[in-house]
Design a protein around this motif. Structure first.
Motif, PDB file in Angstrom:
ATOM      1  N   GLU A  59       5.391  -1.675   8.029  1.00 47.88           N
ATOM      2  CA  GLU A  59       5.633   0.064   7.769  1.00 47.88           C
ATOM      3  C   GLU A  59       6.819   0.325   7.487  1.00 47.88           C
ATOM      4  OE1 GLU A  59       4.210   1.983  11.318  1.00 47.88           O
ATOM      5  OE2 GLU A  59       1.922   1.100  11.128  1.00 47.88           O
ATOM      6  N   SER A  63       2.707  -7.569   8.712  1.00 46.51           N
ATOM      7  CA  SER A  63       2.605  -6.198   7.763  1.00 46.51           C
ATOM      8  C   SER A  63       3.969  -5.517   8.387  1.00 46.51           C
ATOM      9  CB  SER A  63       1.484  -5.462   8.259  1.00 46.51           C
ATOM     10  OG  SER A  63       0.349  -6.166   7.520  1.00 46.51           O
ATOM     11  N   ASP A 111       0.680  -1.146   0.076  1.00 42.51           N
ATOM     12  CA  ASP A 111       0.165   0.016  -0.011  1.00 42.51           C
ATOM     13  C   ASP A 111       1.038   1.254  -0.272  1.00 42.51           C
ATOM     14  OD1 ASP A 111      -1.699   2.106   0.386  1.00 42.51           O
ATOM     15  OD2 ASP A 111      -3.085   0.825   1.816  1.00 42.51           O
ATOM     16  N   ASP A 126       0.198   4.719  -0.601  1.00 44.84           N
ATOM     17  CA  ASP A 126      -0.570   5.504   0.351  1.00 44.84           C
ATOM     18  C   ASP A 126      -0.245   5.340   1.901  1.00 44.84           C
ATOM     19  OD1 ASP A 126      -1.269   6.688  -2.187  1.00 44.84           O
ATOM     20  OD2 ASP A 126      -3.339   5.287  -2.028  1.00 44.84           O
ATOM     21  N   LYS A 127      -0.375   4.318   2.488  1.00 45.95           N
ATOM     22  CA  LYS A 127      -0.246   3.960   3.832  1.00 45.95           C
ATOM     23  C   LYS A 127       1.116   3.557   4.131  1.00 45.95           C
ATOM     24  CE  LYS A 127      -5.247   2.670   4.690  1.00 45.95           C
ATOM     25  NZ  LYS A 127      -5.871   1.492   5.078  1.00 45.95           N
ATOM     26  N   LYS A 128       1.908   3.455   3.108  1.00 41.66           N
ATOM     27  CA  LYS A 128       3.211   2.892   3.175  1.00 41.66           C
ATOM     28  C   LYS A 128       3.336   1.519   4.293  1.00 41.66           C
ATOM     29  CE  LYS A 128       5.389   7.614   2.962  1.00 41.66           C
ATOM     30  NZ  LYS A 128       6.408   8.444   3.492  1.00 41.66           N
ATOM     31  N   VAL A 129       2.682   0.854   3.768  1.00 42.59           N
ATOM     32  CA  VAL A 129       2.848  -0.565   4.244  1.00 42.59           C
ATOM     33  C   VAL A 129       2.991  -1.819   3.385  1.00 42.59           C
ATOM     34  CG1 VAL A 129       1.565  -2.194   5.564  1.00 42.59           C
ATOM     35  CG2 VAL A 129       1.244   0.248   6.171  1.00 42.59           C
ATOM     36  N   THR A 162       2.593  -5.676   2.986  1.00 45.48           N
ATOM     37  CA  THR A 162       1.760  -6.731   3.858  1.00 45.48           C
ATOM     38  C   THR A 162       2.226  -8.119   3.007  1.00 45.48           C
ATOM     39  OG1 THR A 162      -0.283  -5.270   4.036  1.00 45.48           O
ATOM     40  CG2 THR A 162      -0.538  -7.493   4.267  1.00 45.48           C
TER      41      THR A 162
END
Length: 652
Positions: A99, A97, A85, A87-90, A92
């Protein structure tokens, strides 16, 4: 606040990026570096064909990630990444998960089938460690089974192999297989003439990235090895027992038992999906980057290796999906990630300079086009193979240091199967190690005798080292320059036991500038000389300066060295006799012999001691010795020391 850098993928580019980042941030506790891969090991993808065709063991292409990053600021995570992701900088994965503040996409590639019917379901690939092991087992199982098939037609069909693709991987695979056929056929009692090997590709020639002249050499080598080449032939279907390919307007179907697919690659699924999200996908799922290897429009997303799509300034095509690009891009990305984390403007544009390509056809033949971008030249087979192994070792220095280099030398040269190496089997271990037991004991006994004899001569009580060196030097000087030294005859008698230098004959008297002087002579007439009357010395001015201006000018230091020589000779002898620290003792034996060679010289009758020590230097002295029990224990303890693990100064 801590910064998190996540490297997705532990291939060539991912490993090197993480290692370079660990070095740059080794003193910063506020930066975490994590590398994620679904396997706990790094695989040498360029060597897969060697495992598939049973030239080397599977362990030779696998490097444990925990060992690679031992005592480094890199957290290794065994996980399979499913989604990123941006946008969320994750990141998975299946297990957890992660970060990130900066993410590095280094997920590599996977085979692509171009929509060919049945290709994915009915072929073997060669793009991972598991692929190589599976294919090796398949090949051996086919020969084992075929040996028991009485029907000739069925047996020949079973022994038919097609390799689809005539690029690097395809040519190296079919070449390795062709080299292996005679040996596996003999092992299972199969007639090698029943085996059919076919290389199929829509290309007009093999490895088209090479000049046509080199492609022709590769093709001639393959044909000589029994491979049938089917170029300008486009595979259109693969079934359980057949392959179809189109040549012109004709569609040909051939019976086959094993199809190996090496026809092309595309970026991994993670990279392709990421590229779609970033709106930066290009041909084959590669992600377009700027000059700093950042995904377009994303300053916190870096792309390296096979995943990147970047056209260098002044070039017309994107950088190739090759190991050298992975290595170069890792360095640039690490520098630019460092600038990003530190908030500086010390960015570096990616300007790769590739040094050529090489291809191996089996373990004995290769060809290469190497050099600099504006100056490329071809290498003959021997030099091409040498260059290939040298380049591999340069990579190993970066990844797993001495430990992996020794392992590589071992499986490529010292224990190579069936002499399948460009140096043949000349370096392979062939003799059982216990045969060295007598020479080890005898060498030890001679060293012990030499040391004890010096004790009886008073070396522990009176200073004699100056006379020891001076006598020998005067003898050589008296022979080379008759009459120059009035004491030459007396010195000769003292040092050698000979009547004088007048009867000596000079056989070699070579001076190599001011670096060293090679002297070989007999102490009597050549006709009358026996082995103990031939003297050999390499006179080194630097050694002479050290003796005259450092060692012999300080009598206390010289007397200490004199005593040390006595104890060293006895110590070497005892260690060799019982087989304790044999490699160390043999190495020290060589050092002492070289010291004698450059100071007093050798008599040829004693030169065997140097060569005996050389023979015992590695595993030759392990049998029937204390080392058999002691070394494994010491090795285990040594490999657990933090700095040893960090710098890889151990051997598995």
């Amino acid at each position: 606040m801590k910064k998190n850098i996540v490297v997705v993928g532990a291939g060539y580019a991912g490993i090197l990026t993480a290692k370079k980042l660990a070095k740059k941030f080794k003193k910063q506790d506020d930066v975490n570096i994590t590398i994620i891969d679904k396997n706990p090991f790094h695989t040498m993808l360029t060597e897969l064909h060697e495992v598939a065709a049973y030239r080397v063991d599977e362990s030779s292409i696998r490097m444990d990630l925990k060992k690679i990053f031992a005592n480094r600021k890199v957290d290794v995570k065994l996980d399979e990444v499913q989604n990123i992701d941006f946008d969320k900088k994750v990141v998975t994965g299946k297990a957890a998960s992660y970060e990130y503040d900066v993410v590095v996409l280094a997920t590599g590639s996977k085979p692509t089938y171009f929509g060919v019917e049945g290709a994915k379901e009915n072929t073997y690939t060669l793009w991972s460690y598991d692929d190589a092991v599976k294919l090796r087992d398949r090949i051996r199982d086919v020969f084992r089974t075929a040996a028991g098939v009485a029907d000739e037609a069925a047996r020949k069909e079973m022994l038919t192999f097609h390799v689809v693709g005539a690029g690097f991987t395809g040519v190296e695979m079919i070449g390795e297989l062709a080299e292996y056929v005679p040996y596996v056929s003999k092992e299972y009692g199969v007639n090698p003439e029943d085996v059919t090997l076919v290389n199929v590709d829509g290309l007009s020639r093999a490895v088209p990235i090479l000049p046509e002249k080199l492609s022709n050499r590769v093709e001639k080598r393959l044909v000589k090895m029994g491979v049938r080449l089917e170029f300008n032939s486009f595979v259109c279907a693969v079934g359980e027992d057949y392959i179809e390919y189109k040549r012109g307007d004709d569609i040909l179907r051939e019976k086959t038992n094993t199809v190996i697919w090496t026809a092309g690659i595309e970026s991994s699924s993670v990279a392709a999906e990421s590229g779609a999200k970033l709106e930066a996908a290009q041909r084959g799922g590669r992600i377009e980057t700027d000059a700093y290897l950042r995904a377009l429009g994303k300053e916190d997303v870096f792309v390296v290796g096979d995943n990147m799509y970047f056209i260098p300034e002044g070039q017309e095509v994107a950088v190739p999906q090759m190991v050298e690009n992975a290595e170069h891009s890792a360095g640039t990305a690490a520098k630019n990630i460092t600038a990003t984390i530190k908030g500086t403007d010390a960015f570096k544009a990616y300007k790769p300079s590739f040094h050529g390509v090489m291809v191996c056809v089996g373990g004995r033949y290769g060809t290469a086009r190497v050099g600099l971008p504006n100056f490329m030249f071809n290498l003959p087979s021997f030099l091409a193979m040498f260059a290939k192994h040298f380049i591999n070792m340069v990579y190993f220095v970066q990844v797993l240091g001495w430990n992996q280099i020794f392992s590589y030398l071992n499986h490529e040269f010292f224990t190579v199967r069936n002499r399948r190496s460009f140096v043949g089997g000349h370096l392979s271990n062939r003799s059982p190690s216990f045969v060295s037991f007598p020479i080890r004991v005898w060498l030890g006994a001679v060293w012990a005798f030499e040391g004890i004899h010096k004790i009886f001569e008073g070396w522990l009580d009176t200073y004699q080292l100056d006379q020891f060196f001076a006598g020998a030097n005067s003898f050589y000087e008296g022979v080379l320059n008759p009459g120059a030294s009035s004491g030459a005859t007396d010195a000769t008698s003292a040092a050698t036991g000979e009547a004088g230098a007048s009867a000596a004959e000079i056989l070699i008297n070579w001076k190599f500038f001011d670096l060293f002087h090679v002297i070989f002579l007999s102490t009597t007439t050549l006709k009358e000389a026996t082995l103990d009357q031939f003297a050999f010395k390499i006179d080194v001015p630097l050694m002479n300066w050290f003796l005259d201006n450092v060692l012999l000018k300080n009598e206390n230091l010289a007397f200490f060295m004199q005593k040390f020589m006595v104890f060293a000779e006895i110590g070497i002898g005892l260690l060799l006799n019982v087989g304790l620290f044999t490699t160390l003792a043999a190495g020290f034996s060589i050092v002492l012999q070289l010291m004698f060679l450059t100071t007093t010289g050798w008599y040829l009758v004693n030169s065997w001691m140097f060569f005996a020590a050389f023979a015992l230097l590695f595993t030759g002295g392990r049998a029937l010795s204390l080392d058999y029990w002691v070394m494994p224990k010491l090795k285990e303890l040594w490999s657990k020391i933090p700095f040893v693990k960090k710098w890889y100064i151990y051997n598995d």
